[in-house]
Every structure is written in C-alpha cells, then in structure tokens.
Design a protein around this motif. Sequence first.
Motif, mmCIF file in Angstrom:
data_model
loop_
_atom_site.group_PDB
_atom_site.id
_atom_site.type_symbol
_atom_site.label_atom_id
_atom_site.label_comp_id
_atom_site.label_asym_id
_atom_site.label_seq_id
_atom_site.Cartn_x
_atom_site.Cartn_y
_atom_site.Cartn_z
ATOM 1 N N HIS A 17 0.832 -1.200 0.000
ATOM 2 C CA HIS A 17 0.000 0.000 0.000
ATOM 3 C C HIS A 17 0.867 1.251 0.000
ATOM 4 O O HIS A 17 0.554 2.222 -0.709
ATOM 5 N N TYR A 18 1.959 1.230 0.749
ATOM 6 C CA TYR A 18 2.840 2.403 0.806
ATOM 7 C C TYR A 18 3.533 2.627 -0.537
ATOM 8 O O TYR A 18 3.692 3.762 -0.991
ATOM 9 N N ILE A 19 3.969 1.543 -1.193
ATOM 10 C CA ILE A 19 4.597 1.676 -2.508
ATOM 11 C C ILE A 19 3.621 2.298 -3.501
ATOM 12 O O ILE A 19 3.987 3.165 -4.305
ATOM 13 N N ALA A 20 2.359 1.876 -3.440
ATOM 14 C CA ALA A 20 1.364 2.373 -4.386
ATOM 15 C C ALA A 20 0.916 3.794 -4.082
ATOM 16 O O ALA A 20 0.692 4.596 -4.997
ATOM 17 N N ASP A 21 0.846 4.134 -2.794
ATOM 18 C CA ASP A 21 0.203 5.399 -2.398
ATOM 19 C C ASP A 21 1.189 6.462 -1.930
ATOM 20 O O ASP A 21 0.967 7.653 -2.108
ATOM 21 N N GLY A 22 2.280 6.029 -1.306
ATOM 22 C CA GLY A 22 3.265 6.996 -0.824
ATOM 23 C C GLY A 22 2.920 7.673 0.481
ATOM 24 O O GLY A 22 3.644 8.563 0.936
ATOM 25 N N GLN A 23 1.816 7.267 1.104
ATOM 26 C CA GLN A 23 1.403 7.857 2.367
ATOM 27 C C GLN A 23 1.503 6.835 3.491
ATOM 28 O O GLN A 23 1.294 5.638 3.265
ATOM 29 N N PRO A 24 1.827 7.284 4.716
ATOM 30 C CA PRO A 24 1.854 6.354 5.854
ATOM 31 C C PRO A 24 0.527 5.604 5.971
ATOM 32 O O PRO A 24 -0.541 6.149 5.703
ATOM 33 N N VAL A 25 0.631 4.337 6.353
ATOM 34 C CA VAL A 25 -0.548 3.463 6.367
ATOM 35 C C VAL A 25 -1.026 3.278 7.801
ATOM 36 O O VAL A 25 -0.262 2.854 8.681
ATOM 37 N N GLY A 26 -2.295 3.576 8.051
ATOM 38 C CA GLY A 26 -2.867 3.466 9.384
ATOM 39 C C GLY A 26 -3.536 2.116 9.620
ATOM 40 O O GLY A 26 -3.727 1.320 8.702
ATOM 41 N N SER A 27 -3.915 1.872 10.854
ATOM 42 C CA SER A 27 -4.514 0.595 11.237
ATOM 43 C C SER A 27 -5.844 0.359 10.536
ATOM 44 O O SER A 27 -6.176 -0.763 10.148
#
Length: 339
Positions: A17-27
């Motif tokens: 998800h981070y590779i695709a979006d570039g934003q920190p991933v929350g719970s």
Amino acid sequence: MQLDHRAQTLLKALVEHYIADGQPVGSRALSRISGLELSPATIRNVMADLEEMGFVASPHTSAGRVPTPRGYRLFVDELLTVQEIDETALESRIQPGILSQPPQKIIANAAQTLSSLSQFAGVVMTPRTESVFQQVEFLRLSEKRILLVVVEPSGEVHNRLLLTDVDYTPAQLTQAANYLNQHFSGHGFEEARLRLNHELQQLQSDMSRLMQAAVAAGSDALADQADEVVISGERNLLHVQDWSSNMASLRKLFDMFEQKSGLMQLLDVSSKAGGVQIFIGGESQLVPMEEMSIVTAPYGVNGKIVGTLGVIGPTRMAYERVIPIVDITAKLLSSALSH
C-alpha cells in the motif's frame, strides 16, 4: 527474526500500500486491505511489535506507519509476489533495442530500455574483457620520448606517449616491437604482463623496462576507450516524489552518477552473485541514500559473466514489476552479445 503469518500478512499489505500510495498506512486502512478479520486494536498491537523489531516506523506527522530498510528487505526476500508477466510481450518491447549492432550500441540501448520500461534510471556496467592487441610499434619522437602505437584486431589504432629513463635507439625500439608482436600478438595485455615478468630476465634490463611500460600503457589505452558504466534516464529521478523536494538527496544521487566509483563497486559486487540482486539504502554502505534501491542482474558472453545491469530508483518502487524487467533484459543482452 521469524514473524508469524498474521504479522507477515500485515507487513506485506503495508509495504504494498505504501509503494502504491506513498502515504503512511494506518490501522484502519490495514484492516480493510489485509483481508484479515482483525480488530483495529489487534492490528495496532501487531504494528507496535513490528515497529519495535525495526520493520516499520512512525513518521512524526502521522499516526500511520512506513516501511524501514529492514522492512523492505524482509518484503523483497520473503513476502514479495513477483508480478505474473507475459515474458513474450516484454521481450518484444525490449528486443528492438538489443539487436545485432556494435557492442557499445547494444549496451547503450539496454540502458535506455531499462530506463524507459521502469521510468527510473537504467545502468549497465560495460563488459570486462581482456585488452587484446594485434600489433604494437614504437616511434622515437625525441630523446626519452616514445610514441606507442597499438593496433587492435579490428584495425582500430590507439596511441600512448611513453617517457623513458633511457634514450632508446631505433634499432632497440624495432627489436622490442618485434619481440612483443612475435610472442603476444592476438593475446591480452594482462597475459603479456604476467609472462614478461618471467621471460625478460634474460634480456637487457633497459629493454625489459621498455616492454613492461609498453604493456601497461597499451592496456590503459584500450581500457580508456569505453565508459565503465553506461547510465540512461537520470532525469527520470528528478520527478520521483520522495526526492523531488529534497535537494540534499538529489545532490547525493547525482554525485554518485558523476563519480561512478561507488556505483562501479556496487555493480562489481552484484556481478559475483547469480540472478537478480536488490540493494536497499540504509542497509548497504554501497547505496549512498536511505531512500534508494538498486535492482541488478549479471549478464554474460558465451556463458561467462562479464558485467552487470540494473535499475536505480526509490525504495518505494514496484519491485514486482522492476525485477522481471531487469532479469529479462540481462538475458536478452547476454544473448545479443554472445551472437
């Protein structure tokens, strides 16, 4: 450290998800995308454990988490699912740039192909082949100044100036050239260097020094003709989201391209390993930036490894897509150079 299935699944989902979006991933996002029936509280506990083990980190500005170099390493080594690709279709995109052309053109096209397909920078370490000469000649320019002329089997001619301690006569220069041509024509300079150390004991010491200097200079003359590393698509990296606003990172990046010595060392290390290798910044001293990854693969000529190629990009790259691009390009380059 072994992670249980739940932790592996969450880490894999976070990295993807981070590779695709570039934003920190929350719970909450992880609860939705992981496919696991877990409460947000349970996910937060697993994330806290992963952070304590060094696989993820929490940026100060967000409650979400991002992968660390250690997290990326676990992901690419154990959790990555390489994209199912149509190898024939990919080969058809790569093949036109790697056709029957002079080797330097083939190598330049391979670097351009890696760059265009990955949208990052493509690099190719040129083949390390022994410098072979067909003929050498010595021309006396003045006292203690000699022009060394080296002729390759292809007919290409290279010159080197030798400054000597002794004023050699034309007859001595002819004798030295005849000796080298008779014994080493069609061979490599490195082979000549090793054999000269044993065979020239019987010759006059002045002549020995002249021929050893000629072999060293001739080897340098041939080696200087080609860049050791061919790079294509550096400008693509100016648009990488993680770097575009960070002048310090960009400066490090282009220093690496300008100096090339560190890049050569990394490519040389990867040529000694079989198959695709992934170097991740922050875990390898060979990579100058924590936000950078380099995906490499060796290539060969007639079954012998002679160099390495790869893609330079951010750690947040689509490894499942870049890996097959690098792997197939290496195989096609090997085939093109072998024929």
